[in-house]
Design a protein around this motif. Structure first.
Motif, PDB file in Angstrom:
ATOM      1  N   GLY A   1     -22.578 -33.175 -20.275  1.00  0.00           N
ATOM      2  CA  GLY A   1     -22.189 -33.272 -21.682  1.00  0.00           C
ATOM      3  C   GLY A   1     -21.006 -32.373 -22.021  1.00  0.00           C
ATOM      4  N   LEU A   2     -20.763 -32.235 -23.302  1.00  0.00           N
ATOM      5  CA  LEU A   2     -19.661 -31.389 -23.754  1.00  0.00           C
ATOM      6  C   LEU A   2     -20.144 -30.419 -24.822  1.00  0.00           C
ATOM      7  N   LEU A   3     -19.838 -29.139 -24.609  1.00  0.00           N
ATOM      8  CA  LEU A   3     -20.204 -28.104 -25.570  1.00  0.00           C
ATOM      9  C   LEU A   3     -18.919 -27.547 -26.178  1.00  0.00           C
ATOM     10  N   LEU A   4     -18.804 -27.669 -27.486  1.00  0.00           N
ATOM     11  CA  LEU A   4     -17.641 -27.130 -28.207  1.00  0.00           C
ATOM     12  C   LEU A   4     -18.080 -25.906 -29.001  1.00  0.00           C
ATOM     13  N   ALA A   5     -17.420 -24.778 -28.752  1.00  0.00           N
ATOM     14  CA  ALA A   5     -17.732 -23.545 -29.487  1.00  0.00           C
ATOM     15  C   ALA A   5     -16.462 -22.996 -30.119  1.00  0.00           C
ATOM     16  N   ASP A   6     -16.651 -22.228 -31.172  1.00  0.00           N
ATOM     17  CA  ASP A   6     -15.521 -21.572 -31.814  1.00  0.00           C
ATOM     18  C   ASP A   6     -15.392 -20.143 -31.262  1.00  0.00           C
ATOM     19  N   THR A   7     -14.182 -19.739 -30.932  1.00  0.00           N
ATOM     20  CA  THR A   7     -13.997 -18.425 -30.274  1.00  0.00           C
ATOM     21  C   THR A   7     -14.191 -17.245 -31.227  1.00  0.00           C
ATOM     22  N   HIS A   8     -14.026 -17.485 -32.516  1.00  0.00           N
ATOM     23  CA  HIS A   8     -14.193 -16.387 -33.479  1.00  0.00           C
ATOM     24  C   HIS A   8     -15.667 -16.114 -33.765  1.00  0.00           C
ATOM     25  N   THR A   9     -16.441 -17.177 -33.833  1.00  0.00           N
ATOM     26  CA  THR A   9     -17.838 -17.034 -34.263  1.00  0.00           C
ATOM     27  C   THR A   9     -18.815 -17.009 -33.084  1.00  0.00           C
ATOM     28  N   VAL A  10     -18.343 -17.414 -31.909  1.00  0.00           N
ATOM     29  CA  VAL A  10     -19.185 -17.351 -30.698  1.00  0.00           C
ATOM     30  C   VAL A  10     -18.442 -16.493 -29.687  1.00  0.00           C
ATOM     31  N   LYS A  11     -18.948 -15.286 -29.461  1.00  0.00           N
ATOM     32  CA  LYS A  11     -18.220 -14.347 -28.594  1.00  0.00           C
ATOM     33  C   LYS A  11     -18.716 -14.403 -27.156  1.00  0.00           C
ATOM     34  N   GLN A  12     -19.989 -14.661 -26.999  1.00  0.00           N
ATOM     35  CA  GLN A  12     -20.567 -14.619 -25.655  1.00  0.00           C
ATOM     36  C   GLN A  12     -21.053 -15.987 -25.243  1.00  0.00           C
ATOM     37  N   VAL A  13     -20.431 -16.526 -24.189  1.00  0.00           N
ATOM     38  CA  VAL A  13     -20.888 -17.822 -23.678  1.00  0.00           C
ATOM     39  C   VAL A  13     -21.522 -17.635 -22.304  1.00  0.00           C
ATOM     40  N   ARG A  14     -22.370 -18.589 -21.944  1.00  0.00           N
ATOM     41  CA  ARG A  14     -22.973 -18.540 -20.609  1.00  0.00           C
ATOM     42  C   ARG A  14     -22.588 -19.814 -19.860  1.00  0.00           C
ATOM     43  N   LYS A  15     -22.980 -19.856 -18.600  1.00  0.00           N
ATOM     44  CA  LYS A  15     -22.671 -21.024 -17.783  1.00  0.00           C
ATOM     45  C   LYS A  15     -23.623 -22.153 -18.208  1.00  0.00           C
ATOM     46  N   VAL A  16     -23.080 -23.310 -18.459  1.00  0.00           N
ATOM     47  CA  VAL A  16     -23.928 -24.459 -18.767  1.00  0.00           C
ATOM     48  C   VAL A  16     -23.522 -25.618 -17.868  1.00  0.00           C
TER      49      VAL A  16
ATOM     50  N   ALA B   1     -22.338 -28.442 -18.150  1.00  0.00           N
ATOM     51  CA  ALA B   1     -21.615 -29.359 -19.038  1.00  0.00           C
ATOM     52  C   ALA B   1     -20.194 -28.820 -19.156  1.00  0.00           C
ATOM     53  N   ARG B   2     -19.318 -29.648 -19.634  1.00  0.00           N
ATOM     54  CA  ARG B   2     -17.973 -29.168 -19.930  1.00  0.00           C
ATOM     55  C   ARG B   2     -18.060 -28.284 -21.167  1.00  0.00           C
ATOM     56  N   GLN B   3     -17.504 -27.088 -21.081  1.00  0.00           N
ATOM     57  CA  GLN B   3     -17.580 -26.152 -22.194  1.00  0.00           C
ATOM     58  C   GLN B   3     -16.164 -25.862 -22.692  1.00  0.00           C
ATOM     59  N   VAL B   4     -15.932 -26.086 -23.959  1.00  0.00           N
ATOM     60  CA  VAL B   4     -14.597 -25.877 -24.525  1.00  0.00           C
ATOM     61  C   VAL B   4     -14.713 -24.901 -25.686  1.00  0.00           C
ATOM     62  N   ALA B   5     -14.067 -23.750 -25.556  1.00  0.00           N
ATOM     63  CA  ALA B   5     -14.044 -22.764 -26.636  1.00  0.00           C
ATOM     64  C   ALA B   5     -12.654 -22.793 -27.266  1.00  0.00           C
ATOM     65  N   LEU B   6     -12.598 -23.089 -28.550  1.00  0.00           N
ATOM     66  CA  LEU B   6     -11.306 -23.208 -29.229  1.00  0.00           C
ATOM     67  C   LEU B   6     -11.253 -22.249 -30.420  1.00  0.00           C
ATOM     68  N   GLY B   7     -10.060 -21.767 -30.709  1.00  0.00           N
ATOM     69  CA  GLY B   7      -9.877 -20.829 -31.819  1.00  0.00           C
ATOM     70  C   GLY B   7      -9.723 -21.569 -33.140  1.00  0.00           C
ATOM     71  N   MET B   8     -10.746 -22.337 -33.500  1.00  0.00           N
ATOM     72  CA  MET B   8     -10.645 -23.195 -34.688  1.00  0.00           C
ATOM     73  C   MET B   8     -10.627 -22.367 -35.968  1.00  0.00           C
ATOM     74  N   TYR B   9     -11.553 -21.437 -36.066  1.00  0.00           N
ATOM     75  CA  TYR B   9     -11.612 -20.615 -37.281  1.00  0.00           C
ATOM     76  C   TYR B   9     -10.309 -19.833 -37.463  1.00  0.00           C
ATOM     77  N   ASP B  10      -9.853 -19.205 -36.384  1.00  0.00           N
ATOM     78  CA  ASP B  10      -8.611 -18.414 -36.476  1.00  0.00           C
ATOM     79  C   ASP B  10      -7.426 -19.293 -36.865  1.00  0.00           C
ATOM     80  N   ALA B  11      -7.358 -20.488 -36.296  1.00  0.00           N
ATOM     81  CA  ALA B  11      -6.241 -21.390 -36.606  1.00  0.00           C
ATOM     82  C   ALA B  11      -6.276 -21.812 -38.074  1.00  0.00           C
ATOM     83  N   VAL B  12      -7.468 -22.095 -38.580  1.00  0.00           N
ATOM     84  CA  VAL B  12      -7.597 -22.475 -39.995  1.00  0.00           C
ATOM     85  C   VAL B  12      -7.146 -21.318 -40.885  1.00  0.00           C
ATOM     86  N   MET B  13      -7.581 -20.105 -40.564  1.00  0.00           N
ATOM     87  CA  MET B  13      -7.224 -18.966 -41.409  1.00  0.00           C
ATOM     88  C   MET B  13      -5.725 -18.679 -41.348  1.00  0.00           C
TER      89      MET B  13
END
Lengths: 181, 181
Positions: B91-106, B108-120
């Motif tokens: 599967g695909l896991l999408l996380a935000d880099t500002h609000t999710v700091k610690q990720v683990r191995k899953v 699935a494809r894991q994509v962390a994007l700076g969505m919150y920071d880009a919006v601000m």
């Protein structure tokens, strides 16, 4: 409290989904109950019909959809025609007199209130129709306290919009209190 | 299209439920699919956690809740910690880099994007964070077309708010397009 299964039926733009979400949040966050809120979109969504189901219970909720509601709210004639035969015997059907013109006999208490007309006359903003409906609904069913609804509203909207939503909620409560028992 | 089971996890005020509803409406009203959108409120709702499930399918949808999502969106560390082990292999896991700091191995494809920071930085209004997330989500998953999302937005909000929501959607699409494949 026994498990309560509720269906809100109307059309897009009436705030049906928002009303259902506010009710579910009030029950879960402010009254310590479990709540599930669902909407299904099938081919009928293309016609503008909206249905939202809410289940509220003291117990964990295993099945989130509603087959036969204890409480049914109908805000369009289409919703009434489609859902009114689903109500549980002894349940309560709330309809709006402006948007539902033709009612039939159902094996449930049926309450038709002039919610839309009251909102337009006394507040003048159709956007708060859904809160008036929610006020009438909780006034008739006592599923949650009005204070719990207000607490949810306070977290969801700016102060000026909050005021007319609270006013619409009170209007609904008054209409319910004045309805024939 | 095969049935897609999606979970959005975050906290109250992030617009998680709205994003899920917009996605479900886009699929059902503008792409001829079936869609069900659910939220469950249990004891965790008191902590401010929000989870919304969406199922989208060409077939009628029998079970509206999601056990193992194909696609998972995590907008808080709490949501990540709670839901990331539910994802389907591949599967695909999408996380935000500002609000999710610690990720683990899953698995699935894991994509962390700076969505919150880009919006601000580029829009300055946190209220449209959810539309940026939805843009990134559909950019990565192609579950629905961006045009279908825009059509839903057009029916839901006034013109000035529509503009910044469309801008946030585009920003999310761009972030997805620029993410490592």
């Amino acid at each position: 409290m026994d498990t309560k299964r509720i269906v809100f039926g109307g059309s897009g733009g009436q705030g049906v989904i928002t009303a259902a979400i506010i009710l579910a949040e009030a029950a879960a966050i402010h009254e310590g109950l479990n709540a599930v809120q669902t909407q299904s979109y099938g081919p009928e969504a293309r016609g503008g019909a909206t249905r939202s189901d809410v289940v509220i219970s003291e117990e964990p909720i295993r099945y989130p959809k509603v087959i036969h509601p204890h409480f049914l709210v109908c805000l369009t004639q289409e919703a009434y025609n489609k859902f009114s035969n689903l109500i549980r015997p002894g349940g309560l059907l709330l309809a709006d007199t402006h948007t539902v013109k033709q009612v039939r006999k159902v094996d449930a208490r049926q309450v038709a209130l002039g919610m839309y007309d009251a909102v337009m006359e006394q507040i003048g903003k159709p956007v708060v129709f859904n809160l008036c409906v929610l006020g009438a609904f909780i006034g008739l069913t006592r599923v949650v306290q009005a204070e719990s609804i207000v607490k949810v509203l306070e977290t969801r909207m700016p102060a000026d919009f909050l005021e007319i939503n609270k006013k619409a909620l009170q209007l609904g409560l008054q209409l319910a209190a004045a309805s024939p028992k």
